[in-house]
Write a protein that holds these residues in place. Structure first.
Motif, mmCIF file in Angstrom:
data_model
loop_
_atom_site.group_PDB
_atom_site.id
_atom_site.type_symbol
_atom_site.label_atom_id
_atom_site.label_comp_id
_atom_site.label_asym_id
_atom_site.label_seq_id
_atom_site.Cartn_x
_atom_site.Cartn_y
_atom_site.Cartn_z
ATOM 1 N N UNK A 172 0.820 -1.009 -0.330
ATOM 2 C CA UNK A 172 -0.037 -0.651 -0.094
ATOM 3 C C UNK A 172 0.773 1.400 -0.180
ATOM 4 N N UNK A 173 2.273 0.846 0.105
ATOM 5 C CA UNK A 173 2.145 2.209 0.302
ATOM 6 C C UNK A 173 4.449 2.028 -0.683
ATOM 7 N N UNK A 174 4.897 2.613 -1.602
ATOM 8 C CA UNK A 174 6.181 2.183 -2.003
ATOM 9 C C UNK A 174 7.106 3.682 -1.765
ATOM 10 N N UNK A 175 8.236 4.084 -1.787
ATOM 11 C CA UNK A 175 9.468 5.050 -2.118
ATOM 12 C C UNK A 175 9.416 5.308 -2.680
ATOM 13 N N UNK A 176 9.436 6.870 -2.259
ATOM 14 C CA UNK A 176 10.060 7.598 -3.889
ATOM 15 C C UNK A 176 11.055 8.291 -2.871
ATOM 16 N N UNK A 177 12.282 8.021 -3.056
ATOM 17 C CA UNK A 177 12.925 8.417 -2.197
ATOM 18 C C UNK A 177 13.687 9.993 -3.267
ATOM 19 N N UNK A 178 13.908 11.052 -2.294
ATOM 20 C CA UNK A 178 14.514 12.238 -2.784
ATOM 21 C C UNK A 178 15.862 11.862 -2.462
ATOM 22 N N UNK A 179 16.751 11.547 -3.166
ATOM 23 C CA UNK A 179 17.799 11.652 -2.735
ATOM 24 C C UNK A 179 19.106 12.692 -2.476
ATOM 25 N N UNK A 180 18.987 13.890 -2.890
ATOM 26 C CA UNK A 180 19.385 14.837 -2.078
ATOM 27 C C UNK A 180 18.808 15.466 -0.550
ATOM 28 N N UNK A 181 17.585 15.175 -0.104
ATOM 29 C CA UNK A 181 16.950 15.940 0.476
ATOM 30 C C UNK A 181 18.131 14.233 1.940
ATOM 31 N N UNK A 182 17.771 13.264 1.376
ATOM 32 C CA UNK A 182 18.405 12.369 2.087
ATOM 33 C C UNK A 182 19.971 12.588 2.692
ATOM 34 N N UNK A 183 20.585 12.754 1.558
ATOM 35 C CA UNK A 183 21.744 13.318 1.180
ATOM 36 C C UNK A 183 22.367 14.136 2.583
ATOM 37 N N UNK A 184 21.468 15.145 2.662
ATOM 38 C CA UNK A 184 20.808 16.264 3.014
ATOM 39 C C UNK A 184 20.862 16.454 4.684
ATOM 40 N N UNK A 185 19.531 15.464 5.071
ATOM 41 C CA UNK A 185 19.422 14.892 5.933
ATOM 42 C C UNK A 185 20.304 14.225 7.215
ATOM 43 N N UNK A 186 21.488 14.590 6.679
ATOM 44 C CA UNK A 186 22.712 13.964 7.008
ATOM 45 C C UNK A 186 22.972 12.345 6.923
#
Length: 255
Positions: free
Chosen positions: A155-169
């Protein structure tokens, strides 16, 4: 490994799309993008947009659908996606007043219900992250992980924004691997600087600090379907920016 398909999140071109929606889609196709992810439809009827995409040989990857539309126009959004042949519906963002722990408890329940409704219509529901999902916790677990642990992958897949992931440390390569098999859509973004708490300076692919080739390699291993180029803000004319990012992909990945 199968080559990943290359798409564009049209939010990057929001200003030029507002001036000429159809003409801009024609330019996107000419640049070599294989698919597009919508953030609004420019006022076009679904049948007309379907026909235009077929003419341009552009696939409708899916659409970013705001929380207010999920809450208030779910049937209409489903009908539009089905008409244009899109596979994914993505919640792209949450208002600031809907991001605290208690609000997230409600989202967890509602997102599962949306996911069930979309799945019944042959559409996968996904969530697109920014940085705030790494800043709030539910029962000691960051929201990003709680979201996917507590909702069935059906019921829920991941759309990962890789820029924001790295920004988050967070290690982007580790997080791609962590969600392998549940991660069909990866937003490929590059930026410079962006210390936590500062504005991200998004740039064309290859001009920033992210390890793009290892990210793409990790995405292939994780069975990602689409690499989706997105640049939040462009110092150059946006069509030039997405053209440069496509040229980087042609030279470094598609060759």
């Amino acid at each position: 490994m199968t080559r990943l398909s290359i798409g564009l999140q049209l939010y990057t071109l929001r200003d030029v799309l507002a001036e000429d929606f159809e003409g801009t889609l024609r330019k996107v196709a000419a640049l070599g993008y294989e698919g597009v992810e919508f953030a609004g439809y420019g006022g076009m009827e679904a049948e007309a947009l379907r026909d235009l995409l077929q003419e341009l040989n552009l696939k409708a990857i899916g659409s970013h659908i705001g929380l207010h539309l999920l809450e208030g126009n779910l049937d209409g959004e489903i009908a539009y996606l089905k008409t244009i042949g899109a596979k994914y519906a993505i919640c792209p963002w949450l208002p600031v007043d809907a991001r605290d722990t208690e609000a997230w408890r409600t989202h967890l329940v509602n997102f599962e219900q949306y996911g069930k409704r979309f799945q019944a219509e042959g559409i996968d529901f996904a969530y697109h992250n920014h940085d705030f999902e790494f800043e709030v916790e539910i029962d000691g677990q960051i929201v990003f992980d709680a979201l996917y642990e507590r909702i069935d992958p059906k019921y829920l897949k991941v759309e990962m924004d890789i820029g924001w992931v790295q920004y988050s440390g967070v290690d982007p390569l580790a997080y791609i691997a962590k969600y392998a098999g549940r991660l069909p859509l990866l937003h490929l973004k590059d930026y410079r600087g962006g210390e936590k708490g500062q504005q991200i300076d998004t740039v064309e692919l290859g001009r920033g600090d992210l390890p793009l080739l290892p990210i793409i390699d990790a995405a292939e291993k994780a069975n990602v379907e689409w690499l989706i180029v997105e640049q939040d803000t462009c110092a150059n004319p946006p069509l030039e920016s997405v053209g440069e990012s496509m040229e980087w992909l042609k030279s470094n990945y598609l060759k």
